[in-house]
Every structure is written in structure tokens, then in C-alpha cells.
Write a protein that holds these residues in place. Sequence first.
Motif, PDB file in Angstrom:
ATOM      1  N   HIS A  78       7.815  23.243  -8.197  1.00  0.00           N
ATOM      2  CA  HIS A  78       7.782  23.789  -9.425  1.00  0.00           C
ATOM      3  C   HIS A  78       7.056  25.335  -9.360  1.00  0.00           C
ATOM      4  N   MET A  79       6.381  25.282  -8.185  1.00  0.00           N
ATOM      5  CA  MET A  79       5.538  26.797  -7.973  1.00  0.00           C
ATOM      6  C   MET A  79       6.326  27.728  -7.218  1.00  0.00           C
ATOM      7  N   LEU A  80       7.533  27.164  -6.610  1.00  0.00           N
ATOM      8  CA  LEU A  80       8.367  27.962  -5.730  1.00  0.00           C
ATOM      9  C   LEU A  80       9.035  29.276  -6.570  1.00  0.00           C
ATOM     10  N   PRO A  81       8.807  30.440  -5.960  1.00  0.00           N
ATOM     11  CA  PRO A  81       9.179  31.515  -6.894  1.00  0.00           C
ATOM     12  C   PRO A  81      10.846  31.582  -7.066  1.00  0.00           C
ATOM     13  N   GLY A  82      11.375  32.000  -8.080  1.00  0.00           N
ATOM     14  CA  GLY A  82      12.510  32.103  -8.188  1.00  0.00           C
ATOM     15  C   GLY A  82      13.078  30.974  -9.236  1.00  0.00           C
ATOM     16  N   ASP A  83      14.304  31.525 -10.059  1.00  0.00           N
ATOM     17  CA  ASP A  83      14.627  30.529 -10.964  1.00  0.00           C
ATOM     18  C   ASP A  83      15.860  29.708 -10.676  1.00  0.00           C
ATOM     19  N   PRO A  84      15.700  28.349 -10.560  1.00  0.00           N
ATOM     20  CA  PRO A  84      16.967  27.594 -10.251  1.00  0.00           C
ATOM     21  C   PRO A  84      17.882  27.728 -11.250  1.00  0.00           C
ATOM     22  N   ALA A  85      17.769  27.923 -12.427  1.00  0.00           N
ATOM     23  CA  ALA A  85      18.969  28.117 -13.389  1.00  0.00           C
ATOM     24  C   ALA A  85      19.579  29.204 -13.325  1.00  0.00           C
ATOM     25  N   ARG A  86      19.016  30.555 -12.735  1.00  0.00           N
ATOM     26  CA  ARG A  86      19.628  31.545 -12.583  1.00  0.00           C
ATOM     27  C   ARG A  86      20.447  31.374 -11.375  1.00  0.00           C
ATOM     28  N   LEU A  87      20.035  30.864 -10.009  1.00  0.00           N
ATOM     29  CA  LEU A  87      20.861  30.362  -9.153  1.00  0.00           C
ATOM     30  C   LEU A  87      21.990  29.561  -9.335  1.00  0.00           C
ATOM     31  N   ALA A  88      21.789  28.644 -10.115  1.00  0.00           N
ATOM     32  CA  ALA A  88      22.759  27.908 -10.547  1.00  0.00           C
ATOM     33  C   ALA A  88      23.694  28.188 -11.303  1.00  0.00           C
ATOM     34  N   ALA A  89      23.622  28.999 -12.140  1.00  0.00           N
ATOM     35  CA  ALA A  89      24.431  29.793 -13.049  1.00  0.00           C
ATOM     36  C   ALA A  89      25.241  30.854 -12.405  1.00  0.00           C
ATOM     37  N   GLY A  90      24.617  31.601 -11.399  1.00  0.00           N
ATOM     38  CA  GLY A  90      25.124  32.460 -10.562  1.00  0.00           C
ATOM     39  C   GLY A  90      24.651  33.876 -11.130  1.00  0.00           C
ATOM     40  N   GLN A  91      24.545  34.773 -10.125  1.00  0.00           N
ATOM     41  CA  GLN A  91      23.895  35.860 -10.150  1.00  0.00           C
ATOM     42  C   GLN A  91      24.501  36.785 -11.530  1.00  0.00           C
ATOM     43  N   ASP A  92      25.893  36.663 -11.737  1.00  0.00           N
ATOM     44  CA  ASP A  92      26.571  37.544 -12.770  1.00  0.00           C
ATOM     45  C   ASP A  92      26.484  36.912 -13.968  1.00  0.00           C
ATOM     46  N   ALA A  93      25.907  35.813 -14.308  1.00  0.00           N
ATOM     47  CA  ALA A  93      25.729  34.860 -15.514  1.00  0.00           C
ATOM     48  C   ALA A  93      24.971  35.897 -16.548  1.00  0.00           C
ATOM     49  N   ASP A  94      25.123  35.792 -17.888  1.00  0.00           N
ATOM     50  CA  ASP A  94      24.234  36.397 -18.824  1.00  0.00           C
ATOM     51  C   ASP A  94      23.290  35.670 -19.281  1.00  0.00           C
TER      52      ASP A  94
ATOM     53  N   GLY B  90       0.792  -1.155   0.056  1.00  0.00           N
ATOM     54  CA  GLY B  90      -0.111   0.084   0.228  1.00  0.00           C
ATOM     55  C   GLY B  90       0.792   1.114   0.162  1.00  0.00           C
ATOM     56  N   LEU B  91       2.031   1.208   0.401  1.00  0.00           N
ATOM     57  CA  LEU B  91       2.991   2.287   0.026  1.00  0.00           C
ATOM     58  C   LEU B  91       3.052   2.947  -1.419  1.00  0.00           C
ATOM     59  N   THR B  92       2.760   2.073  -2.294  1.00  0.00           N
ATOM     60  CA  THR B  92       3.161   2.484  -3.609  1.00  0.00           C
ATOM     61  C   THR B  92       2.338   3.589  -4.200  1.00  0.00           C
ATOM     62  N   PRO B  93       1.112   3.529  -3.910  1.00  0.00           N
ATOM     63  CA  PRO B  93       0.092   4.482  -4.353  1.00  0.00           C
ATOM     64  C   PRO B  93      -0.008   5.933  -3.629  1.00  0.00           C
ATOM     65  N   THR B  94       0.512   5.749  -2.193  1.00  0.00           N
ATOM     66  CA  THR B  94       0.661   6.858  -1.476  1.00  0.00           C
ATOM     67  C   THR B  94       2.004   7.718  -1.575  1.00  0.00           C
ATOM     68  N   LEU B  95       2.906   6.932  -1.963  1.00  0.00           N
ATOM     69  CA  LEU B  95       4.437   7.710  -2.514  1.00  0.00           C
ATOM     70  C   LEU B  95       4.079   8.371  -3.765  1.00  0.00           C
ATOM     71  N   LEU B  96       3.234   7.571  -4.570  1.00  0.00           N
ATOM     72  CA  LEU B  96       3.109   8.206  -5.947  1.00  0.00           C
ATOM     73  C   LEU B  96       2.255   9.481  -5.709  1.00  0.00           C
ATOM     74  N   ILE B  97       1.172   9.396  -5.070  1.00  0.00           N
ATOM     75  CA  ILE B  97       0.632  10.828  -4.782  1.00  0.00           C
ATOM     76  C   ILE B  97       1.488  11.917  -4.524  1.00  0.00           C
ATOM     77  N   VAL B  98       2.176  11.447  -3.265  1.00  0.00           N
ATOM     78  CA  VAL B  98       3.115  12.584  -2.739  1.00  0.00           C
ATOM     79  C   VAL B  98       4.328  13.056  -3.688  1.00  0.00           C
ATOM     80  N   ALA B  99       4.801  12.067  -4.545  1.00  0.00           N
ATOM     81  CA  ALA B  99       5.750  12.564  -5.626  1.00  0.00           C
ATOM     82  C   ALA B  99       5.312  13.495  -6.486  1.00  0.00           C
ATOM     83  N   VAL B 100       3.941  13.345  -6.941  1.00  0.00           N
ATOM     84  CA  VAL B 100       3.118  14.315  -7.940  1.00  0.00           C
ATOM     85  C   VAL B 100       2.839  15.539  -7.166  1.00  0.00           C
ATOM     86  N   LEU B 101       2.323  15.744  -5.833  1.00  0.00           N
ATOM     87  CA  LEU B 101       2.137  16.870  -5.147  1.00  0.00           C
ATOM     88  C   LEU B 101       3.645  17.533  -4.889  1.00  0.00           C
TER      89      LEU B 101
END
Length: 306
Positions: free
Chosen positions: A28-44, A11-22
Motif C-alpha cells: 500500500h506504500m507503492l506509488p501509483g493508483d491500482p484503481a486507475r490502472l484497473a479502470a484504464g488510463q482513459d476512464a473518468d 511456530g509458522l503462525t506468528p511468523t506468517l502473521l508478521i510477514v502478512a502485516v509487513l
Amino acid sequence: MLNYFLKRLLGLTPTLLIVAVLVFLFVHMLPGDPARLAAGQDADQQTVELVRQELGLDRPLPEQFVSYFAHVVKADFGTSLRTRRPVSTEIAERFMPTLLLTLSSMVWAVIFGMTIGITSAVYRNEWPDRLGMTIAVSGISFPAFALGMLLMQVFSVQLGWFPTVGADSWRHYILPSLTLGAAVAAVMARFTRASFVEVIQEDFVRTARAKGLKERTVIFKHCLRNALIPVVTMMGLQFGFLLGGSIVVEAVFNWPGLGRLLVDAVTMRDYPVIQALVLLFSMEFILINLIVDVLYGFINPTIRYK
């Protein structure tokens, strides 16, 4: 019991699947751009786009989720955007300090909480009861971060008895475990008292006393087993909260654990680490609940599993 245990594991499988989707949608709804953070603030902008393509963040969300879930099934949680190391390695390095801190906190919280709760129930409405419940209410009401800073000020800065940061020896665990376990001990005390008060009023307890049994035998042999089931349920939930909710305490003591790792991951929008940690915490809660259900059968042999 074995069939029950296996069914619950499946019974863990469907529960973990729902948690993974949520979790995937949430990060991905968090504000901010992870690509910008990974590249650095000075990157073009061109560099940022290259990083976004490298991380696969330029693909549609459904495609990203399918790729993510396919890797999770193979126990591959990806690479940290912040450190460029495997997520599993990051979690493995931080897991043991958090687990040991949680276990040490839970041990003393259970011992003190149950002692205060049983004493308060036996001496109900007398001064031990009032004193114990006053301590319990104080433990619940006092914020963890304030208690941690108070303990550091007294026992580290002024007295110099214990270190404030690190997890190198048993002395490093004293103050964080006291801070983390204070609220749990308070909840345990109040919950144990309520459970014992209810059991003490049962007919079988009066019968045991009428037979001339010692009060200690009545309390620990007849009352304890019958009062433990709700206490064990609460204990399992509190252990899950401690294991996944030690973020504040780890931040106060700069503890090298999962809570600190989660804070750093959220700050840097490190999607793979956030997703892996939330899945880990969810699985911990599910497994702890399963263990608690199995313990019911050992505490009360009349319980049968279907």
C-alpha cells in the motif's frame, strides 16, 4: 523428532502473521493508483471511484487488513486486479514451471558444485584447486541476465540447439536452468571446499588414513558426512532463493512462472497477487529451513531434537 517437527509447524503462525502485516503495509506504500490502472488510463474520475469502491480500496487500512487476513485464513487470496481471476488460480498455473525450473537448476548446481568443491579440497593449493576456484569466482561474478543473453545468443541464435522462450519440453529448461544455477553452483563449490578443508584436518581423518584405508573411502565415508551439515544448510537457503528469486531469469527467457507473474503484478499494482506471492515465498523459506533441520538428524544421528 515428531514433537520438534510439530512445534516448528505451530511456530509458522506468528511468523506468517508478521510477514502478512509487513507485506500489506508495503504494497500500500507503492506509488501509483491500482484503481486507475484497473479502470484504464482513459476512464473518468467517476469510473475510477466506482472501481475503487468495488475493490474495497476506499475503506481505512485497518479495515482492509482485517478483511484481507480473514480471507487468507480461509485460503482465499482474493481476485487479481489485472485479470479478474482468482489469485490462487493465477499462482497454481505458474507454480509448476517455476518449481521444475528450480529443481533442475538445483540438481545440476549441487552435482557440479560439490564435485568442484570436493576436488578443490582434496587437491588444495594445486592446479585443480586453482582451476575450480577460478570457475567458482567467475560464476559468482557474472550477472544472471548477461549469462542468459550470452547463452541465448550462442546456443539459440547461432547454433539453434535450444529454444529461447516457453516451457513446453525438456529442451526449454536447459538454458534457463544453466543461467539460474550458475551462481548457486559457484557458491556451492566454494562452501563445499571450505567445509571439506576443515574436516580433512581433523584427527579422525588422520586416524582413518593411518589404518590404511583407501583415500576414496576416507573422503566419501568419513569426511563427506561430517562436512555435509553446513553444506546442506547453505543448500536449503539457496533453494529458497532460487524458488523465490528467479525473477531476472524468468524475465530474460519470458518464462511463464511465478517470477514473471510477480513482475507483472508489481507493474500493475495488483495488490492481491503481490501479497499472496510474498506470503508464498516466505512460507517456502520457512518450510525449507524446517526440512534442513530435520535432515541434520539423518546426516548425523548424534544430533538430538528438543
